[in-house]
Design a protein around this motif. Structure first.
Motif, short mmCIF file in Angstrom:
data_model
loop_
_atom_site.label_atom_id
_atom_site.label_comp_id
_atom_site.label_asym_id
_atom_site.label_seq_id
_atom_site.Cartn_x
_atom_site.Cartn_y
_atom_site.Cartn_z
N LEU A 47 0.83 -1.21 0.00
CA LEU A 47 0.00 0.00 0.00
C LEU A 47 0.86 1.26 0.00
N GLY A 48 2.17 1.08 -0.01
CA GLY A 48 3.07 2.22 -0.03
C GLY A 48 3.77 2.41 1.31
N THR A 49 4.80 3.22 1.29
CA THR A 49 5.60 3.43 2.49
C THR A 49 4.87 4.27 3.54
N TRP A 50 3.82 4.98 3.14
CA TRP A 50 3.08 5.79 4.10
C TRP A 50 2.51 4.93 5.24
N THR A 51 2.31 3.63 4.99
CA THR A 51 1.75 2.77 6.03
C THR A 51 2.73 2.58 7.19
N LYS A 52 4.00 2.89 6.98
CA LYS A 52 5.00 2.77 8.06
C LYS A 52 4.71 3.79 9.17
N THR A 53 3.97 4.84 8.87
CA THR A 53 3.64 5.85 9.89
C THR A 53 2.41 5.46 10.72
N LEU A 54 1.70 4.44 10.28
CA LEU A 54 0.44 4.08 10.95
C LEU A 54 0.60 3.69 12.43
N PRO A 55 1.66 3.00 12.84
CA PRO A 55 1.77 2.73 14.28
C PRO A 55 1.78 4.00 15.12
N HIS A 56 2.40 5.06 14.60
CA HIS A 56 2.44 6.32 15.33
C HIS A 56 1.05 6.98 15.36
N VAL A 57 0.33 6.87 14.25
CA VAL A 57 -1.05 7.37 14.19
C VAL A 57 -1.91 6.58 15.18
N ILE A 58 -1.74 5.28 15.20
CA ILE A 58 -2.50 4.41 16.09
C ILE A 58 -2.20 4.77 17.55
N GLY A 59 -0.94 5.03 17.86
CA GLY A 59 -0.57 5.45 19.22
C GLY A 59 -1.27 6.73 19.61
N MET A 60 -1.35 7.68 18.67
CA MET A 60 -2.05 8.94 18.95
C MET A 60 -3.55 8.71 19.10
N ILE A 61 -4.11 7.85 18.28
CA ILE A 61 -5.54 7.54 18.39
C ILE A 61 -5.85 6.94 19.76
N ASN A 62 -5.02 5.99 20.20
CA ASN A 62 -5.23 5.39 21.53
C ASN A 62 -5.11 6.42 22.63
N THR A 63 -4.15 7.34 22.48
CA THR A 63 -3.97 8.39 23.48
C THR A 63 -5.21 9.29 23.53
N LEU A 64 -5.66 9.74 22.36
CA LEU A 64 -6.85 10.60 22.30
C LEU A 64 -8.10 9.88 22.82
N THR A 65 -8.21 8.60 22.49
CA THR A 65 -9.35 7.82 22.98
C THR A 65 -9.34 7.76 24.50
N SER A 66 -8.17 7.54 25.08
CA SER A 66 -8.05 7.51 26.54
C SER A 66 -8.50 8.84 27.16
N VAL A 67 -8.04 9.93 26.57
CA VAL A 67 -8.40 11.27 27.06
C VAL A 67 -9.91 11.48 26.93
N LEU A 68 -10.48 11.09 25.81
CA LEU A 68 -11.92 11.26 25.61
C LEU A 68 -12.74 10.40 26.56
N LEU A 69 -12.29 9.20 26.84
CA LEU A 69 -13.00 8.34 27.79
C LEU A 69 -12.99 8.96 29.19
N ILE A 70 -11.85 9.47 29.59
CA ILE A 70 -11.76 10.13 30.90
C ILE A 70 -12.62 11.39 30.92
N ALA A 71 -12.58 12.15 29.83
CA ALA A 71 -13.41 13.37 29.75
C ALA A 71 -14.90 13.00 29.80
N GLY A 72 -15.29 11.96 29.08
CA GLY A 72 -16.69 11.52 29.11
C GLY A 72 -17.13 11.11 30.50
N PHE A 73 -16.26 10.41 31.21
CA PHE A 73 -16.55 10.01 32.59
C PHE A 73 -16.69 11.25 33.48
N TYR A 74 -15.78 12.19 33.31
CA TYR A 74 -15.82 13.43 34.09
C TYR A 74 -17.13 14.19 33.81
N PHE A 75 -17.47 14.31 32.52
CA PHE A 75 -18.67 15.06 32.16
C PHE A 75 -19.93 14.45 32.76
N ILE A 76 -20.05 13.13 32.71
CA ILE A 76 -21.28 12.52 33.24
C ILE A 76 -21.33 12.64 34.75
#
Length: 179
Positions: A39-68
């Motif tokens: 699919l091209g060399t751009w896929t080599k960056t996906l682990p870093h994107v995935i790490g950021m997605i997991n980080t943002l998801t964690s923050v959003l889950l905590i924010a959602g808990f806080y909000f409720i």
């Protein structure tokens, strides 16, 4: 602003049950394909994107808990919907990376090695389990079936948060070994 709700129907619960099985099975099948797709060399960056997605998801889950806990249903709903949508983006990125790249072996030694594999295995197993709970939590939230939503969230929230945070830790531990 009107709040989006969906009508509660038994067929939707059947769809959730089917998806909770089909999604992990489809991922397993796709990951089991030994022939990698270029699919091209751009896929080599996906682990870093995935790490950021997991980080943002964690923050959003905590924010959602806080909000409720603060009684802010709108903030809760937005945070949790964003976390759910990030989960979908994560899944696409994860599949794209693994169908186009060989697995990266963990190179750490000593105490870090069993810690890494414990986190990785528990992360994978719980990521399969959590699908059903998250789908139910989102569904019951959007149908305003709050008692059922709370029952699903009782399990979904801690498991989903663990999966997100452990995903970040696993990423940080293996990131030095990406080529």
């Amino acid at each position: 602003m009107a709040t989006l709700t969906i009508e509660k129907k038994p067929k939707y619960e059947r769809i959730i049950n089917i998806l909770a099985i089909a999604i992990p099975l489809a991922v397993a099948v796709l990951l089991g394909i030994r022939q990698k797709i270029d699919l091209g060399t751009w896929t080599k960056t996906l682990p870093h994107v995935i790490g950021m997605i997991n980080t943002l998801t964690s923050v959003l889950l905590i924010a959602g808990f806080y909000f409720i806990k603060q009684g802010n249903v709108t903030g809760h709903r937005r945070s949790m919907t964003a976390a759910f949508l990030l989960g979908a983006v994560f899944l696409v990125c994860y599949i794209l990376y693994h169908v186009s790249n060989e697995a990266t072996p963990y190179g750490g030694q000593g105490l870090f090695r069993p810690v890494y594999y414990f986190l990785l295995i528990s992360h994978i197993v719980l990521s399969i389990v959590v699908v059903w709970f998250v789908l139910r939590a989102i569904y019951f939230g959007y149908t305003n079936d709050i008692p059922q939503h709370r029952k699903a969230v009782k399990w979904a929230m801690p498991i989903w948060l663990y999966v997100s945070v452990s995903g970040v830790i696993v990423y940080l531990m293996i990131s030095p070994y990406y080529v």
